[in-house]
Scaffold this motif. Sequence first.
Motif, PDB file in Angstrom:
ATOM      1  N   SER A  66       0.844  -1.193   0.000  1.00 50.79           N
ATOM      2  CA  SER A  66       0.000   0.000   0.000  1.00 50.79           C
ATOM      3  C   SER A  66       0.877   1.241   0.000  1.00 50.79           C
ATOM      4  CB  SER A  66      -0.915  -0.002   1.226  1.00 50.79           C
ATOM      5  OG  SER A  66      -1.822  -1.088   1.169  1.00 50.79           O
ATOM      6  N   ILE A  67       0.497   2.221  -0.814  1.00 52.61           N
ATOM      7  CA  ILE A  67       1.239   3.475  -0.944  1.00 52.61           C
ATOM      8  C   ILE A  67       0.272   4.625  -0.722  1.00 52.61           C
ATOM      9  CG2 ILE A  67       2.564   4.937  -2.526  1.00 52.61           C
ATOM     10  CD1 ILE A  67       3.525   2.403  -3.919  1.00 52.61           C
ATOM     11  N   SER A  68       0.687   5.586   0.063  1.00 53.74           N
ATOM     12  CA  SER A  68      -0.154   6.739   0.367  1.00 53.74           C
ATOM     13  C   SER A  68       0.536   8.023  -0.087  1.00 53.74           C
ATOM     14  CB  SER A  68      -0.442   6.804   1.873  1.00 53.74           C
ATOM     15  OG  SER A  68      -1.149   7.966   2.206  1.00 53.74           O
ATOM     16  N   LEU A  69      -0.243   8.929  -0.662  1.00 56.92           N
ATOM     17  CA  LEU A  69       0.242  10.235  -1.107  1.00 56.92           C
ATOM     18  C   LEU A  69      -0.593  11.314  -0.435  1.00 56.92           C
ATOM     19  CD1 LEU A  69       1.820  12.203  -2.979  1.00 56.92           C
ATOM     20  CD2 LEU A  69       0.080  11.742  -4.733  1.00 56.92           C
ATOM     21  N   THR A  70       0.072  12.277   0.187  1.00 56.96           N
ATOM     22  CA  THR A  70      -0.647  13.366   0.839  1.00 56.96           C
ATOM     23  C   THR A  70      -0.179  14.700   0.293  1.00 56.96           C
ATOM     24  OG1 THR A  70      -1.275  14.284   2.987  1.00 56.96           O
ATOM     25  CG2 THR A  70       1.012  13.606   2.742  1.00 56.96           C
ATOM     26  N   GLY A  71      -1.112  15.665   0.240  1.00 60.04           N
ATOM     27  CA  GLY A  71      -0.786  16.985  -0.266  1.00 60.04           C
ATOM     28  C   GLY A  71      -1.970  17.922  -0.135  1.00 60.04           C
ATOM     29  N   TYR A  72      -1.939  18.993  -0.907  1.00 54.60           N
ATOM     30  CA  TYR A  72      -2.962  20.033  -0.799  1.00 54.60           C
ATOM     31  C   TYR A  72      -3.393  20.464  -2.202  1.00 54.60           C
ATOM     32  CZ  TYR A  72      -0.794  20.198   3.803  1.00 54.60           C
ATOM     33  OH  TYR A  72      -0.272  19.851   5.024  1.00 54.60           O
ATOM     34  N   ILE A  73      -4.680  20.704  -2.351  1.00 56.41           N
ATOM     35  CA  ILE A  73      -5.206  21.326  -3.563  1.00 56.41           C
ATOM     36  C   ILE A  73      -5.560  22.764  -3.213  1.00 56.41           C
ATOM     37  CG2 ILE A  73      -7.138  21.382  -5.179  1.00 56.41           C
ATOM     38  CD1 ILE A  73      -7.146  18.380  -5.210  1.00 56.41           C
ATOM     39  N   TYR A  74      -4.870  23.694  -3.881  1.00 52.81           N
ATOM     40  CA  TYR A  74      -5.082  25.115  -3.612  1.00 52.81           C
ATOM     41  C   TYR A  74      -6.024  25.708  -4.659  1.00 52.81           C
ATOM     42  CZ  TYR A  74      -1.407  25.097  -0.092  1.00 52.81           C
ATOM     43  OH  TYR A  74      -0.667  24.850   1.038  1.00 52.81           O
ATOM     44  N   GLU A 114      -8.869   2.819  -1.877  1.00 51.42           N
ATOM     45  CA  GLU A 114      -9.598   3.306  -0.717  1.00 51.42           C
ATOM     46  C   GLU A 114     -10.147   4.697  -1.017  1.00 51.42           C
ATOM     47  OE1 GLU A 114      -7.469   3.156   2.948  1.00 51.42           O
ATOM     48  OE2 GLU A 114      -6.770   1.091   2.650  1.00 51.42           O
ATOM     49  N   PRO A 115     -11.057   5.203  -0.177  1.00 49.85           N
ATOM     50  CA  PRO A 115     -11.573   6.555  -0.411  1.00 49.85           C
ATOM     51  C   PRO A 115     -10.462   7.586  -0.449  1.00 49.85           C
ATOM     52  CG  PRO A 115     -12.873   5.427   1.274  1.00 49.85           C
ATOM     53  CD  PRO A 115     -11.693   4.565   1.007  1.00 49.85           C
ATOM     54  N   VAL A 116     -10.607   8.589  -1.314  1.00 44.97           N
ATOM     55  CA  VAL A 116      -9.700   9.733  -1.328  1.00 44.97           C
ATOM     56  C   VAL A 116     -10.242  10.727  -0.315  1.00 44.97           C
ATOM     57  CG1 VAL A 116      -8.666  11.556  -2.710  1.00 44.97           C
ATOM     58  CG2 VAL A 116      -9.126   9.319  -3.744  1.00 44.97           C
ATOM     59  N   LEU A 117      -9.456  11.031   0.694  1.00 46.06           N
ATOM     60  CA  LEU A 117      -9.930  11.816   1.825  1.00 46.06           C
ATOM     61  C   LEU A 117      -9.532  13.278   1.678  1.00 46.06           C
ATOM     62  CD1 LEU A 117      -9.024   9.338   4.715  1.00 46.06           C
ATOM     63  CD2 LEU A 117     -11.188   9.530   3.458  1.00 46.06           C
ATOM     64  N   GLY A 118     -10.497  14.174   1.883  1.00 47.07           N
ATOM     65  CA  GLY A 118     -10.240  15.603   1.805  1.00 47.07           C
ATOM     66  C   GLY A 118     -10.690  16.315   3.055  1.00 47.07           C
ATOM     67  N   ASN A 119      -9.951  17.357   3.432  1.00 50.39           N
ATOM     68  CA  ASN A 119     -10.274  18.122   4.628  1.00 50.39           C
ATOM     69  C   ASN A 119      -9.807  19.557   4.410  1.00 50.39           C
ATOM     70  OD1 ASN A 119     -11.020  18.742   7.306  1.00 50.39           O
ATOM     71  ND2 ASN A 119      -8.916  18.376   8.002  1.00 50.39           N
ATOM     72  N   PHE A 120     -10.725  20.520   4.489  1.00 50.78           N
ATOM     73  CA  PHE A 120     -10.377  21.911   4.236  1.00 50.78           C
ATOM     74  C   PHE A 120      -9.536  22.488   5.362  1.00 50.78           C
ATOM     75  CE2 PHE A 120     -13.713  22.140   0.966  1.00 50.78           C
ATOM     76  CZ  PHE A 120     -13.049  22.914   0.018  1.00 50.78           C
ATOM     77  N   LEU A 121      -8.504  23.229   4.958  1.00 49.89           N
ATOM     78  CA  LEU A 121      -7.692  24.031   5.862  1.00 49.89           C
ATOM     79  C   LEU A 121      -7.911  25.481   5.464  1.00 49.89           C
ATOM     80  CD1 LEU A 121      -4.369  21.958   5.877  1.00 49.89           C
ATOM     81  CD2 LEU A 121      -6.292  21.803   7.471  1.00 49.89           C
ATOM     82  N   GLY A 122      -8.887  26.117   6.063  1.00 45.07           N
ATOM     83  CA  GLY A 122      -9.262  27.458   5.632  1.00 45.07           C
ATOM     84  C   GLY A 122     -10.094  27.400   4.361  1.00 45.07           C
ATOM     85  N   ASP A 123     -10.114  28.510   3.604  1.00 44.01           N
ATOM     86  CA  ASP A 123     -10.944  28.597   2.400  1.00 44.01           C
ATOM     87  C   ASP A 123     -10.172  28.381   1.110  1.00 44.01           C
ATOM     88  OD1 ASP A 123     -13.203  29.158   3.917  1.00 44.01           O
ATOM     89  OD2 ASP A 123     -12.802  31.329   3.908  1.00 44.01           O
ATOM     90  N   HIS A 124      -8.846  28.218   1.179  1.00 44.87           N
ATOM     91  CA  HIS A 124      -8.057  28.165  -0.043  1.00 44.87           C
ATOM     92  C   HIS A 124      -7.229  26.887  -0.182  1.00 44.87           C
ATOM     93  CE1 HIS A 124      -9.036  32.383  -0.787  1.00 44.87           C
ATOM     94  NE2 HIS A 124      -8.755  32.615   0.491  1.00 44.87           N
ATOM     95  N   ALA A 125      -7.336  25.987   0.752  1.00 47.79           N
ATOM     96  CA  ALA A 125      -6.521  24.761   0.687  1.00 47.79           C
ATOM     97  C   ALA A 125      -7.339  23.569   1.153  1.00 47.79           C
ATOM     98  CB  ALA A 125      -5.267  24.903   1.542  1.00 47.79           C
ATOM     99  N   LEU A 126      -7.358  22.541   0.341  1.00 47.37           N
ATOM    100  CA  LEU A 126      -8.014  21.274   0.662  1.00 47.37           C
ATOM    101  C   LEU A 126      -6.920  20.221   0.866  1.00 47.37           C
ATOM    102  CD1 LEU A 126     -10.647  19.567   0.874  1.00 47.37           C
ATOM    103  CD2 LEU A 126     -10.413  19.131  -1.589  1.00 47.37           C
ATOM    104  N   LYS A 127      -6.723  19.791   2.100  1.00 46.90           N
ATOM    105  CA  LYS A 127      -5.751  18.711   2.348  1.00 46.90           C
ATOM    106  C   LYS A 127      -6.346  17.417   1.818  1.00 46.90           C
ATOM    107  CE  LYS A 127      -2.891  16.479   5.841  1.00 46.90           C
ATOM    108  NZ  LYS A 127      -2.502  16.408   7.269  1.00 46.90           N
ATOM    109  N   ILE A 128      -5.569  16.678   1.069  1.00 43.12           N
ATOM    110  CA  ILE A 128      -6.108  15.496   0.389  1.00 43.12           C
ATOM    111  C   ILE A 128      -5.121  14.339   0.507  1.00 43.12           C
ATOM    112  CG2 ILE A 128      -5.147  16.103  -1.888  1.00 43.12           C
ATOM    113  CD1 ILE A 128      -7.903  15.177  -3.046  1.00 43.12           C
TER     114      ILE A 128
END
Length: 393
Positions: A66-74, A114-128
């Motif tokens: 299993s491989i996991s990638l984490t980052g942010y969508i701005y 698995e589900p792609v998980l998203g969580n907003f950090l403020g109004d301009h960044a979605l941690k994914i």
Amino acid sequence: MNTYRLNNIDLGSFGFIAGKQNESNIALTGCFDMPARIGKTFHSWGDEHSIEPYVSASEIQFGGRSISLTGYIYGSNRADCQSKATSVFKQIDGFTDLVPLTCKWGTYQVYVNEPVLGNFLGDHALKISFSFREPVVEMNGVLPVATGASYGIDGISFKELGGVLVSSNGGQFNRPAPRSQTVNVWGKEGYAVTKTETNELNLKIFIDQSGLVDFKNKISSLSALLAAPGMRVFVPERGTPFSFFVKDGFKVTNVFSHVNRMTGMLECKITGGNVGVLALLPPVVNAGNDYTLDPSINQILITSASVTPRSGALIVSVLWELAYTEPFGLSLNILNEDTLFPLVKGIDNRGVYHLKLTARDSNGNSSEAFTKIISRDQPITNVFPFTFSYNLL
């Protein structure tokens, strides 16, 4: 900046910027792990202590990792972030087979499992966070060569394996637990005296290398050693040797990449077994590359041979010999024929010289392999037959 591509599409085009995994400074985790074995890996006989490991070459197969990638969508706002994330999801929805995940750390054939998980950090960044499965892992590392080290695995020190042994916790000095019992007796407590299970140790190895290439090579080499047929032998600096095999692979966490250094913590559970029922495996011998020479260069230093012991043995001797030649009757001299890297001289005649390398281990087993030296005529130098009466600009 490290670019991440999924199915050859730059995730940065969707506003994605790589983040960091917990206790790490890279965005990917799991990509350096050794996969666990699949199928039956041992048998527990009811009337014998310990277990019988299944460690012949035909019995060893591996699953995926299993491989996991984490980052942010701005984005400019939440709606923009969500729109970009939806575009990524649509790309994933269109996958019908494995796709390449490509980045600085390597290329992996994966699917999203698995589900792609998203969580907003403020109004301009979605941690994914993306979770991938790599079902087929290429395990093509080079087996390390035993040097007769006093402490380590199969005569190879942990420094030569790429790092430092941090701990080896477990039950090496304990009597293993008895096997579970199911006994029912009317009116009183039932009991059964059973044979023991087997001991397991948890190794932690701090891998410390000068950069990504060396880091990956050392981990791949250690993976090749632990995946090889037969039993390994772990010799601690203090304690007794422990014969083991690996069925659950290993994980590499706490990965940190710097300009001239890359480190990580490798954790591996090693399982003891009843080696008395196993055939001792002979060493793996590789005589190296073939060589092609011109007659004017009548000597060559063999540099690509290797010998790897198995079943906890050590290499006690190696020997190079001239096996046969084409045409028959050619001769040469092998200097330092009892070393792994001999000097071969006197290759004065055109033909093919077949060399044999034989290695014998401390268990009394031996293996051999062949390489050849091809001596050919001088190369022909072609001269351009025309001359020009004017200058070329």
